[in-house]
Design an enzyme around this catalytic site. Structure first.
Site, PDB file in Angstrom:
ATOM      1  N   SER A   1     -29.716  14.298  11.073  1.00 14.21           N
ATOM      2  CA  SER A   1     -28.686  13.989  10.083  1.00 14.21           C
ATOM      3  C   SER A   1     -27.453  14.835  10.338  1.00 14.21           C
ATOM      4  CB  SER A   1     -29.203  14.266   8.677  1.00 14.21           C
ATOM      5  OG  SER A   1     -28.136  14.216   7.749  1.00 14.21           O
TER       6      SER A   1
ATOM      7  N   HIS B   1     -28.489   9.926  12.372  1.00 13.57           N
ATOM      8  CA  HIS B   1     -28.556   9.553  10.958  1.00 13.57           C
ATOM      9  C   HIS B   1     -27.264   9.977  10.272  1.00 13.57           C
ATOM     10  CE1 HIS B   1     -30.838   8.460   7.324  1.00 13.57           C
ATOM     11  NE2 HIS B   1     -30.216   9.475   6.740  1.00 13.57           N
TER      12      HIS B   1
ATOM     13  N   ASP C   1     -25.341  10.190   6.760  1.00 11.76           N
ATOM     14  CA  ASP C   1     -25.465  10.165   5.304  1.00 11.76           C
ATOM     15  C   ASP C   1     -24.107   9.902   4.678  1.00 11.76           C
ATOM     16  OD1 ASP C   1     -28.274  10.793   4.706  1.00 11.76           O
ATOM     17  OD2 ASP C   1     -27.861  12.671   5.738  1.00 11.76           O
TER      18      ASP C   1
ATOM     19  N   MET D   1     -22.156   9.388   1.243  1.00  8.92           N
ATOM     20  CA  MET D   1     -22.279   9.661  -0.184  1.00  8.92           C
ATOM     21  C   MET D   1     -20.936   9.467  -0.854  1.00  8.92           C
ATOM     22  SD  MET D   1     -24.542  13.151  -0.033  1.00  8.92           S
ATOM     23  CE  MET D   1     -25.891  13.347   1.148  1.00  8.92           C
TER      24      MET D   1
ATOM     25  N   HIS E   1     -27.152   5.635   6.267  1.00 10.85           N
ATOM     26  CA  HIS E   1     -27.798   5.653   4.960  1.00 10.85           C
ATOM     27  C   HIS E   1     -26.709   5.628   3.896  1.00 10.85           C
ATOM     28  CE1 HIS E   1     -30.429   8.248   2.010  1.00 10.85           C
ATOM     29  NE2 HIS E   1     -30.087   7.080   1.493  1.00 10.85           N
TER      30      HIS E   1
ATOM     31  N   MET F   1     -25.513   5.870   0.429  1.00  9.98           N
ATOM     32  CA  MET F   1     -25.750   6.350  -0.937  1.00  9.98           C
ATOM     33  C   MET F   1     -24.484   6.109  -1.728  1.00  9.98           C
ATOM     34  SD  MET F   1     -27.868   9.823  -0.015  1.00  9.98           S
ATOM     35  CE  MET F   1     -27.224   9.967   1.670  1.00  9.98           C
TER      36      MET F   1
ATOM     37  N   MET G   1     -37.445   8.857   0.667  1.00  9.72           N
ATOM     38  CA  MET G   1     -36.808  10.141   0.415  1.00  9.72           C
ATOM     39  C   MET G   1     -37.859  11.141  -0.046  1.00  9.72           C
ATOM     40  SD  MET G   1     -33.672   9.778   1.247  1.00  9.72           S
ATOM     41  CE  MET G   1     -33.145  11.402   0.675  1.00  9.72           C
TER      42      MET G   1
ATOM     43  N   ASP H   1     -37.108  11.298   4.969  1.00 11.36           N
ATOM     44  CA  ASP H   1     -35.870  12.080   4.961  1.00 11.36           C
ATOM     45  C   ASP H   1     -35.886  13.059   3.801  1.00 11.36           C
ATOM     46  OD1 ASP H   1     -33.295  13.062   5.028  1.00 11.36           O
ATOM     47  OD2 ASP H   1     -32.315  11.158   4.606  1.00 11.36           O
TER      48      ASP H   1
END
Length: 228
Positions: free
Chosen positions: A9, A34, A36, A38, A67, A69, A138, A176
């Site tokens: 990540s 990966h 992330d 957000m 991913h 979010m 998660m 994760d």
């Protein structure tokens, strides 16, 4: 038992040199990158947008595992796919129509994934399993890096693996949150075949990445019969 895919990540990387970081991950033996994403709304943090993903794309040939979010998630699918995302993974809670969202991801030519938070039941998968290429469990509550692994996740991994196998699904089962060499083996033994790790990969700087990744790939679950 095959070695798991290791998906570092970049949330834990040096943001001042992201291009060099993803190139170093590829050289060190990572399997996916990966990412992330957000939004400061769906989760209490704010990270990166599609322009950063686009800027990183020329620096590595590794698949980008993005991913999302964010909520609502649907307006962002096309932008991240165009930026270079190979897999787009979404939360059931991030939009009103999960089936439609997964179908749209596939229409865009990307792999489609579903993320289940610690409090999200596995049962949601049963209704969309034919559209899922990746299931991400998660093992922390999402929003921040550096959290500790929730031990009960191991039982959820076992149940998710049984569900996927019963359906004949080829989807990857990814974990994760707080993944380290100390618990990676237990995750794989429970049924995971892909591991997201941040601090456990980036600790020690680029010169340590290969050893850190190797430690995750070769980790074995503790023998319950072994003396403490």
């Amino acid at each position: 038992m095959p070695a798991p895919l290791i998906c570092p990540s970049i949330l834990a990387s040096d943001f001042a040199r992201l291009g060099e970081e993803v190139a170093a991950l590829e050289a060190a033996g990572a399997d996916w990158v990966h990412v992330d994403v957000m939004d400061g709304h769906f989760v209490p943090n704010l990270t990166i947008g599609p322009e950063v993903v686009k800027a990183l794309r020329p620096h590595t040939g590794l698949p980008f595992d993005v991913h999302l979010m964010v909520a609502p998630v649907d307006p962002w699918l096309e932008a991240f796919r165009e930026a270079g995302a190979d897999c787009l993974t979404v939360h059931p809670e991030s939009g009103p129509h999960l089936h439609r969202t997964l179908g749209r991801i596939r229409q865009l030519g990307a792999k489609a994934g579903v993320v289940l938070n610690p409090g999200t039941p596995l049962e949601v998968l049963g209704e969309v399993i034919d559209l899922v290429d990746l299931v991400l469990l998660m093992s922390v509550n999402p929003g921040f890096g550096g959290q500790s692994f929730i031990p009960g996740t191991l039982r959820k991994i076992e149940r998710a693996r049984a569900l996927l196998d019963a359906a004949g699904s080829p989807a990857h089962l990814q974990v994760d949150g707080g993944v380290t060499a100390a618990n990676a083996g237990a995750c794989v033994a429970a049924g995971a075949d892909a591991l997201v790790a941040g601090t456990a990969v980036f600790r020690g700087g680029p010169g340590a990445y290969a050893d850190n990744i190797r430690a995750l790939k070769t980790a074995r679950a503790a023998d319950p019969a072994a003396p403490a």
